[in-house]
Design a protein around this motif. Structure first.
Motif: not given
Length: 339
Positions: A57-73, A91-98
Motif C-alpha cells: 500500500s503506497l501513499k505519495s506526497y510532494a512539496g509545493k515547489v522544489d525547496g519546500d522542506s516544511e511539507s516533507q516534514v 529531500a529538498s533540504d538534505t540537512k534540515g530533514i535529518v
C-alpha cells in the motif's frame, strides 16, 4: 462532506497526496520534491507500479515547489502516524530533514534517500541514486573536449538548484568542475572556487523560469559567457530561451543532467549539447522492493560494492561524441528515457 475534510487535511499539510494503490499488510510512503517535475513524476510511476506488483500500500506526497522542506516534514509525520514500514524520500533540504528522518527511523521505519543523499548520508538507512558526481564529471569532460584548445579561455556559468545547496546540486556542480579542469576547492561546497574562467553561480529552483532568470543575471555579469552547466534540463531550456532572446543561443555550450525524454529531445535539437541520463523509475521501484523485503525479513539494503550508496547508473547522451568520454546517442537515449 468527507471528501472536503480529506481535501482540507491535505492542504493543511501543504502536500499533494494520492490514495493508496491497494489495501495491503505492508504500507510505504514516497515523498518527492514536487509532483510536476517529470523526474519525480516518473519516480512516482515506478513506485506505484512496483507497489501494485508486490501488494504494497503506497501513499505519495510532494512539496509545493522544489525547496519546500516544511511539507516533507509534515509528510514524514503522517507516514509515522499511519504505521508505514518505510519511506522513500527525495529531500529538498538534505540537512534540515535529518531530525525528522531520525524520528521515523526511531519509530522502526526503513528510510531510503532517493536521488539526493542526506547530510550526513548515513542519516538514512540507504541511498538509491545516480552517481551524481560522475554525472557532473561526464558533462564536464565532454564540454572540455568539445572546446579543445579554447577551454583555457572559457567563460563558465553555473545554474544551480537552491541557496541551501542540497547534495545533488553540489555533487553535479563540483563534478562538472572536476571534469572540465576547474579546481573545486572544497568539493562539498559551491562558490569557494577561484578559477578566473568562472563567471558566476545563480539558482534556478530546477525549473524553466528559474533557468531563464538565472541566465539573464549571468549575462549581465559577463555577456561573453560561452559554457553553461545546468542542474537539470528544465533549467537548461530556460537558459536557452534567455540566450535566444538576445541572439546568443549558438554561442553558448549548454550541458545538463537528467536524461528525461524532453531533455533528450533538446539534445537532439541542439538546445543542450550533452546530458547525463539517470533512471528515476528504477530508483523508486528498487526502493519499494527494499521496503517490502525489510517488512518481510528485517533485512536492510546494501550499497553497491565500492560505493557508499546503491548506484542506479548514468549514461552520457549526445549526438556529438568526443574522444575518451563514453556516450550514447539520442536514439538510444530516447529508448531509455523516462517521460
Amino acid at each position: 462532506m468527507k471528501k472536503s475534510v480529506l481535501a482540507f487535511g491535505a492542504l493543511a499539510l501543504g502536500v499533494t497526496f494520492s490514495a493508496p494503490v491497494m489495501a495491503a499488510d505492508v504500507a510505504a510512503c514516497l515523498i518527492t520534491k514536487t509532483d510536476t517535475n517529470p523526474f519525480f513524476v516518473k519516480m512516482k510511476e515506478g513506485a506505484t507500479a512496483k507497489a501494485k506488483e508486490l501488494g504494497v500500500s503506497l501513499k505519495s506526497y510532494a512539496g509545493k515547489v522544489d525547496g519546500d522542506s516544511e511539507s516533507q516534514v509534515a509528510a514524514i509525520e503522517s507516514c509515522i502516524a499511519d504505521g508505514a514500514k518505510g519511506i522513500l524520500i527525495a529531500a529538498s533540504d538534505t540537512k534540515g530533514i535529518v531530525s525528522s528522518v531520525k524520528k521515523a527511523r526511531d519509530a522502526g521505519l526503513l528510510v531510503i534517500a532517493l536521488d539526493t543523499p542526506l547530510e550526513p548520508a548515513d542519516a538514512a538507512d540507504a541511498t538509491f541514486a545516480t552517481d551524481n558526481l560522475l554525472a557532473g564529471k561526464l558533462i564536464g569532460q565532454w564540454a572540455k573536449e568539445t572546446l579543445g584548445d579554447k577551454v583555457k579561455d572559457a567563460k563558465v556559468g553555473f545554474l544551480d538548484l537552491t541557496p541551501s545547496q542540497p547534495t545533488v546540486d553540489v555533487l553535479r556542480d563540483q563534478g562538472f568542475m572536476m571534469g572540465f579542469g576547474i579546481d573545486p576547492k572544497d568539493p562539498n561546497k559551491i562558490g569557494d572556487e577561484d578559477d578566473a574562467r568562472i563567471v558566476g553561480h545563480d539558482v534556478t529552483n530546477g525549473n524553466e523560469e528559474g533557468g531563464r532568470k538565472a541566465m539573464e543575471n549571468l549575462l549581465q555579469k559577463d555577456p561573453s559567457i560561452n559554457v553553461i552547466h545546468t542542474i537539470n534540463e528544465p533549467a537548461a531550456v530556460g537558459a536557452y530561451q534567455a540566450l535566444k532572446a538576445v541572439g546568443m543561443e549558438k554561442n553558448v555550450l549548454i550541458v545538463s543532467v537528467d536524461g528525461g525524454c524532453p531533455g533528450v529531445k533538446s539534445v537532439k535539437e541542439g538546445v543542450i549539447g550533452a546530458t547525463s541520463q539517470q533512471y528515476p523509475l528504477m530508483m523508486a521501484a528498487l526502493g519499494v522492493e527494499a521496503i517490502k523485503k525489510f517488512a518481510d525479513s528485517g533485512e536492510k539494503p546494501k550499497p553497491t560494492e565500492g560505493k557508499s550508496f546503491y548506484d542506479t547508473g548514468v549514461s552520457l547522451v549526445t549526438d556529438k561524441p568526443v574522444s575518451g568520454v563514453k556516450s550514447i546517442d539520442t536514439k538510444e537515449g530516447t529508448d531509455k528515457c523516462w517521460g
